[in-house]
Design a protein around this motif. Structure first.
Motif, PDB file in Angstrom:
ATOM      1  N   GLY A 156     100.046 101.102  87.503  1.00  0.00           N
ATOM      2  CA  GLY A 156     100.465 101.532  86.181  1.00  0.00           C
ATOM      3  C   GLY A 156      99.370 102.229  85.413  1.00  0.00           C
ATOM      4  O   GLY A 156      98.178 102.042  85.684  1.00  0.00           O
TER       5      GLY A 156
ATOM      6  N   ALA B 173     103.102 103.260  75.319  1.00  0.00           N
ATOM      7  CA  ALA B 173     102.231 104.424  75.093  1.00  0.00           C
ATOM      8  C   ALA B 173     102.594 105.126  73.784  1.00  0.00           C
ATOM      9  O   ALA B 173     102.517 106.351  73.679  1.00  0.00           O
TER      10      ALA B 173
ATOM     11  N   HIS C 280     102.070 105.644  88.375  1.00  0.00           N
ATOM     12  CA  HIS C 280     103.087 105.288  87.389  1.00  0.00           C
ATOM     13  C   HIS C 280     104.357 106.119  87.544  1.00  0.00           C
ATOM     14  O   HIS C 280     105.297 105.959  86.772  1.00  0.00           O
TER      15      HIS C 280
ATOM     16  N   TYR D  32     105.125  99.425  79.077  1.00  0.00           N
ATOM     17  CA  TYR D  32     104.025  99.831  78.210  1.00  0.00           C
ATOM     18  C   TYR D  32     104.482 101.082  77.472  1.00  0.00           C
ATOM     19  O   TYR D  32     104.743 102.118  78.088  1.00  0.00           O
TER      20      TYR D  32
ATOM     21  N   HIS E 210     105.475 102.582  82.589  1.00  0.00           N
ATOM     22  CA  HIS E 210     104.746 103.320  81.552  1.00  0.00           C
ATOM     23  C   HIS E 210     105.687 104.293  80.854  1.00  0.00           C
ATOM     24  O   HIS E 210     106.204 105.212  81.465  1.00  0.00           O
ATOM     25  N   ARG E 211     105.928 104.074  79.597  1.00  0.00           N
ATOM     26  CA  ARG E 211     106.804 104.860  78.717  1.00  0.00           C
ATOM     27  C   ARG E 211     108.295 104.569  78.978  1.00  0.00           C
ATOM     28  O   ARG E 211     108.734 104.524  80.115  1.00  0.00           O
TER      29      ARG E 211
ATOM     30  N   GLY F 150      99.031 101.892  82.092  1.00  0.00           N
ATOM     31  CA  GLY F 150      98.815 101.184  80.836  1.00  0.00           C
ATOM     32  C   GLY F 150      97.618 100.256  80.885  1.00  0.00           C
ATOM     33  O   GLY F 150      96.568 100.605  81.417  1.00  0.00           O
TER      34      GLY F 150
END
Length: 539
Positions: free
Chosen positions: A503, A452, A380, A450, A422-423, A505
């Motif tokens: 990823g 998070a 990620h 995603y 991610h984030r 997520g």
């Protein structure tokens, strides 16, 4: 009120017990016959494993979960007095020392003492638990001793001759490999890692030997609490801009960890590790760096990696590993260094590394259907994506085609990278790096971000990232949802493709659905007809 984690029999209550880090600790404590309670929002195979060991799990994160403990209280312990409570979980996460106990007003809504001191469980939280969480707030109100998950890990590390593996990338694979090596060497280790490994059917193992192998996470700064006999640092980069503003702050955290360890093993291929930490035992894939452990005669094959290993100028012998790519050879060299520090013969080390199949979600082959290989990977961060795509390219270009394969040659094979950012903070911070990370993919599919748990500030989106990647890559497709990605994949994949899901997520949830489609679909062959979506995506 205790100021350190109590392993003598007092109950533990984990808020968010199903998390990969929390569940590993809960598993070890349950195996040590300690009373384990916890909460989460939905069951999983991880929580089922804990329940099978006797853990009591609530399927909600709510203040009412503590009523179970209240039912057993004697209600008259005057010793349970309140003290100043931390205002946020950040205080617990960053706190120095081995553990922090926090308490708040210990009276219930009616003004009566709610629980006796002895009935109060030790409440364990991770940084993911918001300070406004009602279950966390109730724990404060009752005066429960509250610890960050890193406090529990720090206390466990002190119970053993421990090896703690840290680093921005590769720590799950490296710690798992070291744990597997000690297991195969007959040392019966205790293992706590951030991924699941088939060899011990999960993310943790309780052994009866003197050694503990732990993955040491730097994401929230709690790495500074860990003091191991042997510390390993694989590399250092900025990866968590939600916690760190600069790389210097990350380095400072690793420096404290390095000073806390009796021996530091470090990869000096990473200049930051070499110059900032100055490890006492070093390893490198480049012989001219002067590392204690290095390699030559390296062969990167489609099904394995082979290299000759050197220890301070002496050839130890040949090592073969099933994991692909330079990054995994480096991880294996870290395991060699640790094994030799513990007095293991190289033959024992090499045999274990050759047998190690990796952790789940680390280039994990999920299946092959209709000539399409499905691979799940946790990558990620831009550096991780590049390394994983290099392994994927190696896999398809060097692999031998099956005799009955309808794929004419390796040029017909494609790497189809499916990426779930991610984030928001990470995506925004490394926007330029992400945009340039997909050169080894033939096709790139990008989803929405995603979160998070992060709020969407509106500064970045998956679609904007896809547009930026498209400035460096010819075949980029934005598909916002998991459902749209799954549908798109059923339209474009063809025999010979390696579908790589990237990823941290929940992207991998769609892999079974897409595999089922191609398992049940008629043989697709390799030819396409006019109007077939596959014809729009040439190799």
């Amino acid at each position: 009120m205790p100021s350190s984690v109590d392993f003598t029999g007092r109950p533990f209550h984990f808020i968010g017990i199903g998390g990969i880090g929390m569940s590993a600790l809960a598993y070890i404590l349950a195996k040590r016959k300690l009373p384990i309670y916890g909460s989460d929002i939905k069951p999983s195979h991880i929580t089922q494993r804990l329940q099978a060991m006797g853990a009591h799990i609530f399927w909600r994160q709510d203040a009412s979960n503590f009523e179970l403990f209240q039912a057993n209280a004697d209600g008259n312990d005057a010793d349970c007095q309140s003290s100043e409570a931390p205002k946020t979980l950040e205080t617990i996460s960053r706190g120095g020392g081995s553990a922090i106990a926090a308490s708040g007003d210990n009276r219930n809504g009616k003004g009566a003492i709610a629980l006796s001191h002895l009935d109060l469980p030790q409440v364990i939280c991770s940084t993911a638990i918001h300070p406004a969480n009602s279950e966390y707030r109730r724990a404060l109100d009752l005066g429960c001793p509250i610890f960050h998950r890193s406090d529990v890990l720090a206390a466990l590390i002190l119970d053993y001759q421990s090896i703690a593996v840290a680093g921005t990338h590769g720590k799950t694979t490296t710690s798992s490999m070291i744990g597997f090596m000690l297991l195969k060497a007959g040392l019966d280790p205790t293992i706590v890692v951030g991924g699941e490994v088939n060899a011990w059917e999960g993310n943790a193992r309780l052994g009866h030997g003197p050694y503990l192998v732990a993955e040491a996470d730097e994401s929230d700064g709690s790495l500074v609490k860990l003091s191991a006999k042997i510390g390993v640092v694989t590399n250092i980069e900025l990866d968590h801009p939600d916690h760190y503003d600069t790389l210097d702050q990350v380095i400072a955290t690793f420096n404290v960890f390095a000073q806390n360890c009796q021996i530091l093993v470090g990869c000096i291929d990473c200049d930051t590790v070499k110059n900032s930490l100055k490890p006492s035992v070093s390893y490198s894939l480049e012989a001219d760096r002067g590392a204690d452990y290095t390699v030559d005669s390296v062969e990167y094959r489609a099904d394995c990696t082979i290299a000759r290993v050197w220890e301070r100028g002496t050839a130890l012998g040949e090592m073969q590993l099933k994991l692909l790519g330079q990054h995994n050879l480096s991880n294996a060299l870290a395991a060699v260094a640790v094994g030799r520090l513990l007095g293991l013969e190289f033959a024992v080390i090499a045999k274990a590394i050759a047998d190690f199949e990796g952790a789940r979600r680390r280039f994990e082959v999920r299946g092959e259907h209709n000539g399409i290989l499905f691979v799940d990977d946790y990558a990620h961060h831009p550096s991780e994506i590049r390394a994983t795509l290099t392994s994927a390219r190696l896999r398809i270009e060097n692999s031998k085609l099956k005799p009955k394969s309808k794929i004419k040659n390796s040029k017909s094979r494609r790497v189809v990278a499916v990426f779930q950012p991610h984030r928001y903070s990470r995506t925004l911070t490394f926007l330029t790096e992400f945009a340039q990370s997909f050169s080894d993919a033939d096709i790139v599919i990008v989803s929405d971000i995603y979160s998070a748990g992060e709020p969407n500030t509106g500064q970045i989106s998956g679609e904007k990232l896809a547009d930026l990647i498209a400035e460096h890559h010819q075949r980029v497709y934005y598909q916002p949802s998991l459902q749209s990605i799954a549908k798109f994949l059923t339209e474009i994949l063809r025999p010979g493709d390696l579908a790589l899901f990237l990823g941290a997520g929940n992207l991998n949830q769609i892999i079974p659905e897409v595999m089922t489609f191609y398992q049940e679909a008629p043989n697709l062959g390799v030819s396409v007809v006019e109007g077939d979506p596959r014809s729009e995506l040439p190799a």
